[in-house]
Design a protein around this motif. Structure first.
Motif, mmCIF file in Angstrom:
data_model
loop_
_atom_site.group_PDB
_atom_site.id
_atom_site.type_symbol
_atom_site.label_atom_id
_atom_site.label_comp_id
_atom_site.label_asym_id
_atom_site.label_seq_id
_atom_site.Cartn_x
_atom_site.Cartn_y
_atom_site.Cartn_z
ATOM 1 N N TYR A 57 45.615 46.020 29.521
ATOM 2 C CA TYR A 57 46.273 46.138 28.215
ATOM 3 C C TYR A 57 46.863 47.537 28.041
ATOM 4 O O TYR A 57 48.006 47.686 27.590
ATOM 5 C CB TYR A 57 45.268 45.832 27.103
ATOM 6 N N ARG A 58 46.115 48.566 28.414
ATOM 7 C CA ARG A 58 46.628 49.937 28.282
ATOM 8 C C ARG A 58 47.862 50.146 29.160
ATOM 9 O O ARG A 58 48.806 50.825 28.762
ATOM 10 C CB ARG A 58 45.522 50.944 28.608
ATOM 11 N N VAL A 59 47.861 49.537 30.345
ATOM 12 C CA VAL A 59 49.049 49.611 31.207
ATOM 13 C C VAL A 59 50.222 48.912 30.522
ATOM 14 O O VAL A 59 51.345 49.427 30.512
ATOM 15 C CB VAL A 59 48.779 48.985 32.598
ATOM 16 N N PRO A 116 35.345 41.752 33.852
ATOM 17 C CA PRO A 116 36.550 41.166 33.249
ATOM 18 C C PRO A 116 37.004 41.829 31.953
ATOM 19 O O PRO A 116 38.205 41.980 31.728
ATOM 20 C CB PRO A 116 36.165 39.705 32.997
ATOM 21 N N VAL A 117 36.079 42.254 31.118
ATOM 22 C CA VAL A 117 36.476 42.880 29.848
ATOM 23 C C VAL A 117 37.036 44.278 30.109
ATOM 24 O O VAL A 117 38.069 44.654 29.542
ATOM 25 C CB VAL A 117 35.311 42.902 28.840
ATOM 26 N N GLU A 118 36.391 45.037 30.980
ATOM 27 C CA GLU A 118 36.912 46.368 31.330
ATOM 28 C C GLU A 118 38.299 46.246 31.958
ATOM 29 O O GLU A 118 39.202 47.023 31.654
ATOM 30 C CB GLU A 118 35.967 47.081 32.293
ATOM 31 N N ARG A 119 38.448 45.276 32.845
ATOM 32 C CA ARG A 119 39.737 45.064 33.501
ATOM 33 C C ARG A 119 40.810 44.662 32.489
ATOM 34 O O ARG A 119 41.929 45.156 32.527
ATOM 35 C CB ARG A 119 39.609 43.984 34.574
ATOM 36 N N SER A 137 48.880 34.497 27.769
ATOM 37 C CA SER A 137 48.387 35.834 28.098
ATOM 38 C C SER A 137 48.189 36.008 29.602
ATOM 39 O O SER A 137 47.354 35.352 30.225
ATOM 40 C CB SER A 137 47.064 36.097 27.381
ATOM 41 N N ARG A 138 48.961 36.925 30.182
ATOM 42 C CA ARG A 138 48.784 37.252 31.602
ATOM 43 C C ARG A 138 47.461 37.967 31.832
ATOM 44 O O ARG A 138 46.868 37.856 32.903
ATOM 45 C CB ARG A 138 49.935 38.131 32.089
ATOM 46 N N ILE A 139 46.993 38.698 30.840
ATOM 47 C CA ILE A 139 45.716 39.408 30.982
ATOM 48 C C ILE A 139 44.584 38.398 31.128
ATOM 49 O O ILE A 139 43.758 38.499 32.036
ATOM 50 C CB ILE A 139 45.465 40.335 29.773
ATOM 51 N N ARG A 140 44.528 37.425 30.254
ATOM 52 C CA ARG A 140 43.461 36.426 30.320
ATOM 53 C C ARG A 140 43.570 35.601 31.604
ATOM 54 O O ARG A 140 42.589 35.340 32.286
ATOM 55 C CB ARG A 140 43.497 35.528 29.083
ATOM 56 N N GLU A 141 44.782 35.210 31.957
ATOM 57 C CA GLU A 141 44.988 34.396 33.166
ATOM 58 C C GLU A 141 44.533 35.135 34.423
ATOM 59 O O GLU A 141 43.906 34.557 35.302
ATOM 60 C CB GLU A 141 46.452 34.000 33.289
ATOM 61 N N SER A 142 44.827 36.408 34.518
ATOM 62 C CA SER A 142 44.475 37.157 35.730
ATOM 63 C C SER A 142 42.971 37.375 35.854
ATOM 64 O O SER A 142 42.483 37.684 36.936
ATOM 65 C CB SER A 142 45.210 38.494 35.765
ATOM 66 N N ASN A 143 42.231 37.197 34.779
ATOM 67 C CA ASN A 143 40.779 37.366 34.817
ATOM 68 C C ASN A 143 40.039 36.083 35.180
ATOM 69 O O ASN A 143 38.821 36.058 35.159
ATOM 70 C CB ASN A 143 40.264 37.880 33.472
ATOM 71 N N ARG A 144 40.743 35.041 35.551
ATOM 72 C CA ARG A 144 40.110 33.779 35.937
ATOM 73 C C ARG A 144 39.747 33.849 37.427
ATOM 74 O O ARG A 144 40.307 33.149 38.258
ATOM 75 C CB ARG A 144 41.042 32.615 35.630
ATOM 76 N N TYR A 145 38.792 34.707 37.740
ATOM 77 C CA TYR A 145 38.438 34.995 39.125
ATOM 78 C C TYR A 145 38.083 33.745 39.918
ATOM 79 O O TYR A 145 38.583 33.528 41.019
ATOM 80 C CB TYR A 145 37.267 35.978 39.195
ATOM 81 N N ALA A 146 37.182 32.919 39.402
ATOM 82 C CA ALA A 146 36.715 31.744 40.153
ATOM 83 C C ALA A 146 37.872 30.809 40.469
ATOM 84 O O ALA A 146 37.985 30.298 41.591
ATOM 85 C CB ALA A 146 35.628 31.009 39.370
ATOM 86 N N PHE A 147 38.749 30.589 39.514
ATOM 87 C CA PHE A 147 39.906 29.710 39.713
ATOM 88 C C PHE A 147 40.786 30.224 40.850
ATOM 89 O O PHE A 147 41.145 29.481 41.763
ATOM 90 C CB PHE A 147 40.711 29.618 38.417
ATOM 91 N N HIS A 148 41.131 31.500 40.797
ATOM 92 C CA HIS A 148 42.020 32.070 41.810
ATOM 93 C C HIS A 148 41.352 32.117 43.186
ATOM 94 O O HIS A 148 41.978 31.787 44.193
ATOM 95 C CB HIS A 148 42.505 33.458 41.385
ATOM 96 N N LEU A 149 40.080 32.529 43.237
ATOM 97 C CA LEU A 149 39.372 32.588 44.519
ATOM 98 C C LEU A 149 39.276 31.208 45.156
ATOM 99 O O LEU A 149 39.471 31.063 46.365
ATOM 100 C CB LEU A 149 37.977 33.190 44.337
ATOM 101 N N ARG A 150 38.972 30.204 44.360
ATOM 102 C CA ARG A 150 38.873 28.843 44.896
ATOM 103 C C ARG A 150 40.202 28.420 45.526
ATOM 104 O O ARG A 150 40.241 27.897 46.637
ATOM 105 C CB ARG A 150 38.468 27.865 43.781
#
Length: 166
Positions: free
Chosen positions: A16-18, A8-11, A38-51
């Motif tokens: 952010y660079r993009v 998640p941090v690397e992503r 923050s769209r960056i933080r929201e997109s890193n919520r893997y468990a939420f989205h996968l569920r």
């Protein structure tokens, strides 16, 4: 649904660079991530989205893969996806270049100009001017505008540590 999970941090730093290259932010990395919307933080919520995807589409229709596996062995990664899709496997040795990484390593010459170039590129695509976009690619116009000789600095260890606590 095929989902590839990345550290998640690397992503977040890659995204952010993009954002910088496309002129979507002028904020520092931590400032951008900590914004309430923050769209960056929201997109890193893997468990939420996968569920949500599993509940909506069924667990059998959602496959999870890991970016590290892609980096380690492209062929095995693609084989796993083909197996999930129940389609014949692809031989990547026959494909000229399979892995096209969306990697932004260099800072733009100007964030404002890079943002304008991105908006212009999207506008050209919306007008189906793909030949113009491709010509600009061949001539190096986009790269000239969106990349300087200066690489983005690596993420500072203390910033990375703070991000891992979020």
């Amino acid at each position: 649904i095929i989902c590839t999970l990345r550290d998640p941090v690397e992503r977040a730093y890659s995204t952010y660079r993009v954002f910088i290259r496309e002129g979507e932010t002028r904020l520092g990395f931590e400032e951008e991530v900590m914004r309430p919307d923050s769209r960056i933080r929201e997109s890193n919520r893997y468990a939420f989205h996968l569920r949500g995807w599993r509940e909506t589409f069924g667990a059998a229709n959602v496959a999870t893969f890991f970016y590290d596996d892609l980096e380690a062995d492209e062929q095995a990664y693609v084989d796993s996806i083909c197996d999930f899709l129940a389609v014949p496997r692809l031989d990547l040795s026959e494909v000229r270049q399979f892995l096209v990484r969306n990697s932004v390593r260099r800072e733009p010459r100007s964030v404002r100009l890079a943002g304008w170039a991105h908006q212009f590129r999207v506008w050209l695509w919306s007008r189906r001017a793909d030949p113009v976009v491709r010509a600009f690619d061949r001539w190096g116009v986009w790269r000239l505008i969106q990349e300087s000789q200066k690489n983005f600095a690596p993420l500072k260890p203390e910033v990375e540590a703070r991000m891992r606590k979020l």
